[in-house]
Enzyme design. Structure first.
Site, PDB file in Angstrom:
ATOM      1  N   CYS A  17       1.477  16.538   3.423  1.00 11.33           N
ATOM      2  CA  CYS A  17       0.429  17.555   3.369  1.00 11.33           C
ATOM      3  C   CYS A  17      -0.373  17.462   2.070  1.00 11.33           C
ATOM      4  CB  CYS A  17       1.033  18.939   3.523  1.00 11.33           C
ATOM      5  SG  CYS A  17       1.989  19.451   2.079  1.00 11.33           S
TER       6      CYS A  17
ATOM      7  N   ALA B 174       1.482  18.098  -1.069  1.00 18.56           N
ATOM      8  CA  ALA B 174       2.308  16.940  -1.440  1.00 18.56           C
ATOM      9  C   ALA B 174       1.481  15.922  -2.227  1.00 18.56           C
ATOM     10  CB  ALA B 174       2.889  16.282  -0.192  1.00 18.56           C
TER      11      ALA B 174
ATOM     12  N   ARG C 193      13.953  11.902  -8.067  1.00 17.72           N
ATOM     13  CA  ARG C 193      14.290  10.590  -8.593  1.00 17.72           C
ATOM     14  C   ARG C 193      13.029   9.730  -8.753  1.00 17.72           C
ATOM     15  NH1 ARG C 193      16.523   6.556  -5.506  1.00 17.72           N
ATOM     16  NH2 ARG C 193      16.793   7.981  -3.819  1.00 17.72           N
TER      17      ARG C 193
ATOM     18  N   HIS D  63      -4.951  14.370  -3.136  1.00 20.13           N
ATOM     19  CA  HIS D  63      -5.319  13.446  -4.226  1.00 20.13           C
ATOM     20  C   HIS D  63      -6.696  13.823  -4.755  1.00 20.13           C
ATOM     21  CE1 HIS D  63      -2.955  10.180  -1.827  1.00 20.13           C
ATOM     22  NE2 HIS D  63      -2.132  10.855  -2.603  1.00 20.13           N
TER      23      HIS D  63
HETATM   24 FE1  CFM Z   1      -1.061   5.658  -3.856  1.00 19.64          FE
HETATM   25 FE2  CFM Z   1      -0.049   7.554  -2.545  1.00 19.64          FE
HETATM   26 FE3  CFM Z   1       1.290   6.218  -4.442  1.00 19.64          FE
HETATM   27 FE4  CFM Z   1       0.549   4.981  -2.222  1.00 19.64          FE
HETATM   28 FE5  CFM Z   1       2.774   5.858  -1.144  1.00 19.64          FE
HETATM   29 FE6  CFM Z   1       2.247   8.422  -1.427  1.00 19.64          FE
HETATM   30 FE7  CFM Z   1       3.546   7.095  -3.329  1.00 19.64          FE
HETATM   31 MO1  CFM Z   1       4.698   7.610  -1.022  1.00 19.64          MO
HETATM   32  S1  CFM Z   1      -1.195   5.975  -1.722  1.00 19.64           S
HETATM   33  S2  CFM Z   1       0.604   4.271  -4.164  1.00 19.64           S
HETATM   34  S3  CFM Z   1       1.644   3.997  -0.700  1.00 19.64           S
HETATM   35  S4  CFM Z   1      -0.335   7.571  -4.575  1.00 19.64           S
HETATM   36  S5  CFM Z   1       2.858   7.400   0.295  1.00 19.64           S
HETATM   37  S6  CFM Z   1       0.419   9.496  -1.606  1.00 19.64           S
HETATM   38  S7  CFM Z   1       3.875   9.044  -2.575  1.00 19.64           S
HETATM   39  S8  CFM Z   1       4.579   5.676  -2.226  1.00 19.64           S
HETATM   40  S9  CFM Z   1       3.149   6.691  -5.417  1.00 19.64           S
END
Ligand code: CFM
Length: 545
Positions: free
Chosen positions: A58, A61, A92, A191
């Site tokens: 969401c 998040a 973590r 974001h």
């Molecule tokens: Fe960018 Fe993300 Fe991230 Fe990502 Fe991700 Fe994510 Fe993440 Mo999970 S697009 S790189 S591939 S910020 S889904 S919202 S939380 S790994 S640090």
């Protein structure tokens, strides 16, 4: 994978849906043909079809969990019921290293207004202000971020007014985020909201005295969230090369770093999806250009370093970078020689977030493994097809819901770091500013690209392609492992990592080889293998016999 075979699988998946669902869903599937003109178009960043069981998260998040989560000295206060507050709690994922024991580190804490029924009925602003006051009294933070959860938007609490009032009263920089979970179609909206508020309330507030190092090559690293310690190894790498990391958004970061990110001479962007807005706005307001990089993979890391060195155009820096690459590559090559013969030709699928499904393909390519299908959970068309499509992306009601800041050059602080002629010369050398080509051009012909994959489709492509390893997250992990197939988590790296930079690449080669070649998968028998299925006959059928 041939185009015909992918087409067959695509048709099978669509055949399972009711006609209307299939019509909508097929726009989010694509059989990759990178050479074809006009370029293919995928549908992305649209609402998930009801009932389809998406893997998305969401808006809250994306804003609190992803972008602001790793910040250690901004006190992140979740305004909402404690259930949502759970996700404000120590995870973590977010590692951080304060410089000394005396430096603030709020990552292990969970701050929430703990809204109760009566607050929901009569309003929670009073409670929020009291919570801010209490937090300041106990912790004395430099800044407080207030995050709205769904109920806050529904009851209409004004987190911005409350934050403003408390800022004026206490002198602490308090700012709110309208990041209610339902605000957008996924965490991607979160974001953008996080980017906007950081830009309005933090970036640009810092002065030269906040900037560490006095070197000539000042860089801000965006879209690096220190998953599994990635930021730590990148910090070491930059230091070795003599590049000063002014700020990281937001892995192992501080408030002061954010505040002075505009003082860098170059912004480098890792995760394009989550933070390209900040990169663009810094460029518009302060004249700092940005380039897209990827530090996942040894070859990719070398490419990224060379790009940075080329941008600065300094011969000494270029030589130093080359020296570091040679040193680091020696170990990488040694390890690859051991690992590659054991994994070459194995088949991979990646369905992750909004950037990793692309970035990790570099690592698998180095290992000689084959990616046959990939997709993002919530990325936009530009992350698939490249930024050239941005002007053509349809603005719908959901994207209009998120504020677009109108940014202009700062009369005092705007300083273009490169002249138009220099920018042109860089482009000729392959260093294109403000550019990202997306995932699809780098994938093979005939590979399957799926946006916002759901559980049924996951099972279907596994059954049809029989990959050797599947990369996704915790929601998929155990279901897939029970099918007798390794699943590598790429959101938090299971217990492994770091995977960034050259050291990280070696860690990844080893972890993947171990996962692929362990014999444990052969011993897994799914429940339906062991028990005889129940069978029955209708009584009236028996009567007829
Ligand atoms: Fe960018 Fe993300 Fe991230 Fe990502 Fe991700 Fe994510 Fe993440 Mo999970 S697009 S790189 S591939 S910020 S889904 S919202 S939380 S790994 S640090």
């Amino acid at each position: 994978m041939s185009i015909e075979r992918s087409q067959e699988i695509k048709d099978k998946m669509l055949a399972a849906y009711p006609t209307r669902t299939a019509r909508k869903r097929q726009k989010q599937y694509l059989i990759n043909e990178p050479a074809v003109e006009p370029k293919q178009e995928i549908q992305a960043n649209v609402r998930t079809l009801p009932g389809i069981i998406s893997q998305r998260g969401c808006t809250y998040a994306g804003c609190k969990g992803v972008v602001l989560g790793p910040t250690r000295d901004i006190l992140n206060l979740v305004h909402g019921p404690i259930g949502c507050g759970y996700y404000a709690w120590l995870t973590r994922r977010n590692q951080t290293r304060p410089e000394s024991d005396k430096d603030a580190n709020y990552v292990p804490y969970c701050f929430s207004t703990d809204m109760q029924d009566q607050n929901i009925i009569f309003g929670g602003e009073k409670k929020l202000k009291l919570a801010i006051e209490e937090a300041i009294e106990i912790f004395g933070p430099k800044a407080i971020g207030v995050f709205s959860t769904c109920p806050i938007g529904l009851i209409g609490d004004d987190v911005h007014a409350a934050s403003r009032e408390m800022s004026e009263k206490t002198g602490v920089n308090v700012f709110g985020f309208s990041c209610e979970g339902y605000k957008g179609v996924s965490q991607s909206a979160g974001h953008h909201i996080a980017n906007n508020q950081l830009f309005k309330h933090v970036i640009g507030k810092g002065t030269k005295c906040c900037v560490k190092g006095s070197g000539k090559f000042k860089v801000a690293l965006l879209g690096e969230y220190n998953i599994g310690g990635d930021a730590f190894v990148l910090e070491e790498l930059f230091e070795k090369c003599g590049i000063d990391l002014v700020a990281t958004f937001s892995g192992n970061s501080t408030y002061d770093q954010f505040a002075s990110a505009h003082l860098a001479d170059l912004t480098v962007v890792m995760c394009h999806r989550s933070i390209n807005y900040v990169a663009d706005m810094i460029e518009k307001k302060y004249g700092v250009p940005w380039i897209k990089v990827n530090f996942i993979g040894a070859e990719a890391s070398a490419k990224a370093l060379r790009k940075i060195a080329e941008y600065f155009g300094d011969e000494e820096l270029k030589a130093r970078v080359e020296k570091v690459i040679v040193e680091e590559m020696a170990h990488v090559k040694e390890e690859l020689a051991l690992i590659k013969p054991k994994v070459q030709g194995k088949i991979v699928m990646l369905f992750v977030g909004g950037s990793r499904a692309h970035h990790y393909q570099e690592l698998f390519r180095e290992m000689g493994m084959k990616v046959v299908a990939a997709g993002y959970e919530f990325a936009h068309r530009d992350d698939y097809e490249g930024r050239r499509v941005i002007p053509d992306i349809k603005v719908d009601a959901d994207s209009r819901n998120i504020e677009e800041l109108d940014v202009h050059p700062d009369p005092k602080e705007y300083r273009p770091r490169k002249t138009p002629a220099e920018i042109e010369a860089l482009a000729a050398k392959g260093v294109k500013l403000k550019d990202y080509e997306g995932m699809m051009p780098e994938m093979d012909e005939g590979t399957l690209v799926i946006d916002d994959i759901n559980h049924f489709e996951t099972e279907m492509i596994i059954e049809k392609y029989k990959p050797d390893i599947f990369c996704a997250g915790i929601k998929e992990k155990y279901v897939i492992q029970k099918m007798g197939m390794p699943l590598k988590q790429l959101h938090n790296y299971d217990y492994g990592g770091p995977y960034a930079s050259f050291v990280g690449a070696v860690n990844f080669y080893r972890d993947i080889e171990r996962m692929l070649n362990t014999r444990v998968w052969k011993h897994i028998r799914a429940p339906w293998h062991k028990t005889e299925p129940l069978a029955a006959t209708y009584i009236n059928e028996l009567a007829e016999v």
